[in-house]
Design a protein around this motif. Structure first.
Motif, PDB file in Angstrom:
ATOM      1  N   THR A  15     -10.484  -6.738  -3.725  1.00  0.00           N
ATOM      2  CA  THR A  15      -9.057  -6.614  -3.977  1.00  0.00           C
ATOM      3  C   THR A  15      -8.681  -5.137  -3.989  1.00  0.00           C
ATOM      4  OG1 THR A  15      -9.084  -8.627  -5.298  1.00  0.00           O
ATOM      5  CG2 THR A  15      -7.212  -7.161  -5.606  1.00  0.00           C
ATOM      6  N   VAL A  16      -7.624  -4.811  -3.272  1.00  0.00           N
ATOM      7  CA  VAL A  16      -7.143  -3.429  -3.204  1.00  0.00           C
ATOM      8  C   VAL A  16      -5.889  -3.344  -4.063  1.00  0.00           C
ATOM      9  CG1 VAL A  16      -6.332  -1.603  -1.677  1.00  0.00           C
ATOM     10  CG2 VAL A  16      -8.052  -3.222  -0.861  1.00  0.00           C
ATOM     11  N   SER A  17      -5.884  -2.423  -5.021  1.00  0.00           N
ATOM     12  CA  SER A  17      -4.760  -2.316  -5.954  1.00  0.00           C
ATOM     13  C   SER A  17      -3.668  -1.382  -5.422  1.00  0.00           C
ATOM     14  CB  SER A  17      -5.249  -1.780  -7.303  1.00  0.00           C
ATOM     15  OG  SER A  17      -5.633  -0.422  -7.190  1.00  0.00           O
ATOM     16  N   LYS A  18      -2.473  -1.559  -5.929  1.00  0.00           N
ATOM     17  CA  LYS A  18      -1.339  -0.681  -5.596  1.00  0.00           C
ATOM     18  C   LYS A  18      -1.656   0.737  -6.043  1.00  0.00           C
ATOM     19  CE  LYS A  18       3.182   0.181  -4.856  1.00  0.00           C
ATOM     20  NZ  LYS A  18       3.219   1.428  -4.125  1.00  0.00           N
ATOM     21  N   GLU A  19      -2.270   0.859  -7.213  1.00  0.00           N
ATOM     22  CA  GLU A  19      -2.635   2.176  -7.732  1.00  0.00           C
ATOM     23  C   GLU A  19      -3.585   2.896  -6.766  1.00  0.00           C
ATOM     24  OE1 GLU A  19      -5.215   2.176 -11.194  1.00  0.00           O
ATOM     25  OE2 GLU A  19      -4.045   3.836 -12.016  1.00  0.00           O
ATOM     26  N   MET A  20      -4.562   2.172  -6.242  1.00  0.00           N
ATOM     27  CA  MET A  20      -5.510   2.767  -5.295  1.00  0.00           C
ATOM     28  C   MET A  20      -4.790   3.196  -4.023  1.00  0.00           C
ATOM     29  SD  MET A  20      -8.492   3.748  -4.326  1.00  0.00           S
ATOM     30  CE  MET A  20      -9.737   3.040  -5.350  1.00  0.00           C
ATOM     31  N   MET A  21      -3.906   2.349  -3.504  1.00  0.00           N
ATOM     32  CA  MET A  21      -3.193   2.682  -2.274  1.00  0.00           C
ATOM     33  C   MET A  21      -2.297   3.900  -2.478  1.00  0.00           C
ATOM     34  SD  MET A  21      -4.521   0.895  -0.034  1.00  0.00           S
ATOM     35  CE  MET A  21      -3.652   1.911   1.124  1.00  0.00           C
ATOM     36  N   ASP A  22      -1.627   3.981  -3.615  1.00  0.00           N
ATOM     37  CA  ASP A  22      -0.784   5.147  -3.901  1.00  0.00           C
ATOM     38  C   ASP A  22      -1.626   6.424  -3.915  1.00  0.00           C
ATOM     39  OD1 ASP A  22       1.424   3.506  -4.086  1.00  0.00           O
ATOM     40  OD2 ASP A  22       1.429   3.464  -6.286  1.00  0.00           O
ATOM     41  N   TRP A  23      -2.795   6.347  -4.550  1.00  0.00           N
ATOM     42  CA  TRP A  23      -3.686   7.511  -4.631  1.00  0.00           C
ATOM     43  C   TRP A  23      -4.174   7.912  -3.238  1.00  0.00           C
ATOM     44  CZ3 TRP A  23      -8.833   8.490  -3.523  1.00  0.00           C
ATOM     45  CH2 TRP A  23      -9.325   9.698  -4.012  1.00  0.00           C
ATOM     46  N   LEU A  24      -4.571   6.928  -2.435  1.00  0.00           N
ATOM     47  CA  LEU A  24      -5.062   7.217  -1.087  1.00  0.00           C
ATOM     48  C   LEU A  24      -3.969   7.825  -0.209  1.00  0.00           C
ATOM     49  CD1 LEU A  24      -7.273   4.071  -0.455  1.00  0.00           C
ATOM     50  CD2 LEU A  24      -8.063   6.431  -0.699  1.00  0.00           C
ATOM     51  N   GLU A  25      -2.751   7.310  -0.328  1.00  0.00           N
ATOM     52  CA  GLU A  25      -1.634   7.839   0.471  1.00  0.00           C
ATOM     53  C   GLU A  25      -1.368   9.303   0.154  1.00  0.00           C
ATOM     54  OE1 GLU A  25       0.068   6.681   2.952  1.00  0.00           O
ATOM     55  OE2 GLU A  25      -0.229   4.526   2.901  1.00  0.00           O
ATOM     56  N   VAL A  26      -1.500   9.677  -1.126  1.00  0.00           N
ATOM     57  CA  VAL A  26      -1.284  11.072  -1.524  1.00  0.00           C
ATOM     58  C   VAL A  26      -2.481  11.936  -1.131  1.00  0.00           C
ATOM     59  CG1 VAL A  26      -1.031  12.609  -3.516  1.00  0.00           C
ATOM     60  CG2 VAL A  26       0.304  10.508  -3.395  1.00  0.00           C
ATOM     61  N   SER A  27      -3.682  11.400  -1.302  1.00  0.00           N
ATOM     62  CA  SER A  27      -4.899  12.170  -1.037  1.00  0.00           C
ATOM     63  C   SER A  27      -5.176  12.371   0.445  1.00  0.00           C
ATOM     64  CB  SER A  27      -6.099  11.479  -1.678  1.00  0.00           C
ATOM     65  OG  SER A  27      -5.938  11.410  -3.070  1.00  0.00           O
ATOM     66  N   LEU A  55      -7.368  -0.121   4.759  1.00  0.00           N
ATOM     67  CA  LEU A  55      -7.168  -0.622   3.397  1.00  0.00           C
ATOM     68  C   LEU A  55      -5.711  -1.000   3.149  1.00  0.00           C
ATOM     69  CD1 LEU A  55      -9.497   1.809   1.443  1.00  0.00           C
ATOM     70  CD2 LEU A  55      -9.854  -0.636   1.856  1.00  0.00           C
ATOM     71  N   LEU A  56      -4.784  -0.274   3.740  1.00  0.00           N
ATOM     72  CA  LEU A  56      -3.365  -0.602   3.611  1.00  0.00           C
ATOM     73  C   LEU A  56      -3.074  -1.965   4.238  1.00  0.00           C
ATOM     74  CD1 LEU A  56      -0.564   0.217   2.694  1.00  0.00           C
ATOM     75  CD2 LEU A  56      -0.290   1.463   4.841  1.00  0.00           C
ATOM     76  N   ALA A  57      -3.656  -2.235   5.393  1.00  0.00           N
ATOM     77  CA  ALA A  57      -3.478  -3.539   6.038  1.00  0.00           C
ATOM     78  C   ALA A  57      -4.065  -4.644   5.159  1.00  0.00           C
ATOM     79  CB  ALA A  57      -4.132  -3.542   7.413  1.00  0.00           C
ATOM     80  N   LEU A  58      -5.220  -4.390   4.565  1.00  0.00           N
ATOM     81  CA  LEU A  58      -5.848  -5.364   3.669  1.00  0.00           C
ATOM     82  C   LEU A  58      -4.978  -5.587   2.440  1.00  0.00           C
ATOM     83  CD1 LEU A  58      -8.281  -7.123   2.950  1.00  0.00           C
ATOM     84  CD2 LEU A  58      -9.375  -5.073   2.011  1.00  0.00           C
ATOM     85  N   PHE A  59      -4.429  -4.511   1.886  1.00  0.00           N
ATOM     86  CA  PHE A  59      -3.546  -4.600   0.723  1.00  0.00           C
ATOM     87  C   PHE A  59      -2.316  -5.453   1.043  1.00  0.00           C
ATOM     88  CE2 PHE A  59       0.179  -2.793  -1.499  1.00  0.00           C
ATOM     89  CZ  PHE A  59      -0.181  -3.078  -2.814  1.00  0.00           C
ATOM     90  N   LYS A  60      -1.696  -5.193   2.194  1.00  0.00           N
ATOM     91  CA  LYS A  60      -0.507  -5.956   2.594  1.00  0.00           C
ATOM     92  C   LYS A  60      -0.854  -7.436   2.807  1.00  0.00           C
ATOM     93  CE  LYS A  60       2.082  -2.167   4.618  1.00  0.00           C
ATOM     94  NZ  LYS A  60       2.593  -1.538   5.825  1.00  0.00           N
TER      95      LYS A  60
END
Length: 68
Positions: A15-27, A55-60
């Motif tokens: 499971t990919v969390s919103k928090e992880m995706m936000d961090w990855l987008e900034v990093s 990971l973004l595609a998996l999250f969506k």
């Protein structure tokens, strides 16, 4: 590492969390290459971003499935 089959993908992705995706987008943001960048630097950044996009595609997909 028990439960991991080398050479075969896991049957159920993590499971990919919103928090992880936000961090990855900034990093690892989308960055246009500079004229001074070497091919190696460009390929390295593209590879990093490729993982974020995967990971973004998996999250969506995971969140779309929650709505069904």
């Amino acid at each position: 590492m028990t439960g991991i089959n080398k050479g075969r993908p896991l049957e159920k992705p993590p499971t990919v969390s919103k928090e992880m995706m936000d961090w990855l987008e900034v990093s690892f943001p989308i960055v246009n290459p500079n004229m001074d960048d070497t091919d190696r630097q460009i390929f390295y950044r593209v590879g990093q971003r490729s993982v974020v996009e995967h990971l973004l595609a998996l999250f969506k997909e995971q969140n779309d499935n929650l709505l069904e």
